[in-house]
Design a protein around this motif. Structure first.
Motif, short mmCIF file in Angstrom:
data_model
loop_
_atom_site.label_atom_id
_atom_site.label_comp_id
_atom_site.label_asym_id
_atom_site.label_seq_id
_atom_site.Cartn_x
_atom_site.Cartn_y
_atom_site.Cartn_z
N UNK A 269 0.87 -1.16 0.00
CA UNK A 269 0.00 0.00 0.00
C UNK A 269 0.92 1.21 0.00
N UNK A 270 0.34 2.38 -0.10
CA UNK A 270 1.16 3.58 -0.19
C UNK A 270 2.12 3.71 0.99
N UNK A 271 1.69 3.38 2.19
CA UNK A 271 2.54 3.50 3.37
C UNK A 271 2.77 2.17 4.09
N UNK A 272 2.45 1.05 3.44
CA UNK A 272 2.62 -0.26 4.07
C UNK A 272 3.57 -1.15 3.28
N UNK A 273 4.40 -1.85 4.03
CA UNK A 273 5.36 -2.78 3.43
C UNK A 273 5.16 -4.15 4.05
N UNK A 274 5.54 -5.16 3.31
CA UNK A 274 5.55 -6.53 3.82
C UNK A 274 7.00 -7.00 3.80
N UNK A 275 7.48 -7.40 4.96
CA UNK A 275 8.86 -7.85 5.09
C UNK A 275 8.92 -8.86 6.21
N UNK A 276 9.62 -9.94 5.99
CA UNK A 276 9.72 -11.04 6.96
C UNK A 276 8.34 -11.57 7.36
N UNK A 277 7.46 -11.64 6.36
CA UNK A 277 6.10 -12.17 6.52
C UNK A 277 5.24 -11.36 7.50
N UNK A 278 5.60 -10.11 7.72
CA UNK A 278 4.82 -9.21 8.57
C UNK A 278 4.51 -7.94 7.79
#
Length: 141
Positions: A71-80
């Protein structure tokens, strides 16, 4: 669907910068005129710098894996899922993302230019620059 994604790899530039900085501190400790009575303090400081250097190298190596902007301000990293809090700090060679998980955990993720391919670097930089120009979205609106 992800707005952006890249498979992060170990940044050799970050490893060299870390080694150079820790090496400079060790050299300063070794070359400083220490009184003989301060030898235990000197040894303790030198040991702490060596262990911090090793810890820093381990932290740099742990920054591998898939990173995606969902999303514009959301990231997915290390399955979180991580929410970008604040404006990203960017230079030509690095950027710092201050992230927060829904559980409240905080993470400061340094991304170096050599940790991803050039196209992914340009796209992420462009996404974050356009994000910096827009005011942050209020939750619930």
């Amino acid at each position: 669907m992800a707005l952006w994604q890249a498979d992060l790899r170990i940044s050799w530039r970050a490893q060299w910068v870390s080694l150079l900085l820790h090496g400079a501190v060790m050299l300063a400790l070794l070359l400083a005129p220490w009184p003989a009575s301060y030898t235990p303090v000197w040894m303790l400081l030198l040991t702490l710098v060596v262990f911090e250097c090793l810890r820093s190298q381990r932290r740099i190596r742990s920054r591998e894996g898939l990173l995606r902007q969902v999303d514009q301000r959301e990231f997915e990293w290390r399955r979180l899922r991580w929410r970008l809090c604040g404006r990203p700090f960017m230079t030509r060679q690095a950027m710092l993302l201050a992230l927060r998980s829904p559980q409240g955990a905080k993470e400061k993720l340094w991304l170096m230019r050599d940790s991803m391919d050039e196209e992914a670097w340009r796209q992420l930089r462009q996404q974050l620059l356009s994000l910096s120009e827009a005011p942050p979205r209020q939750p619930g609106r």
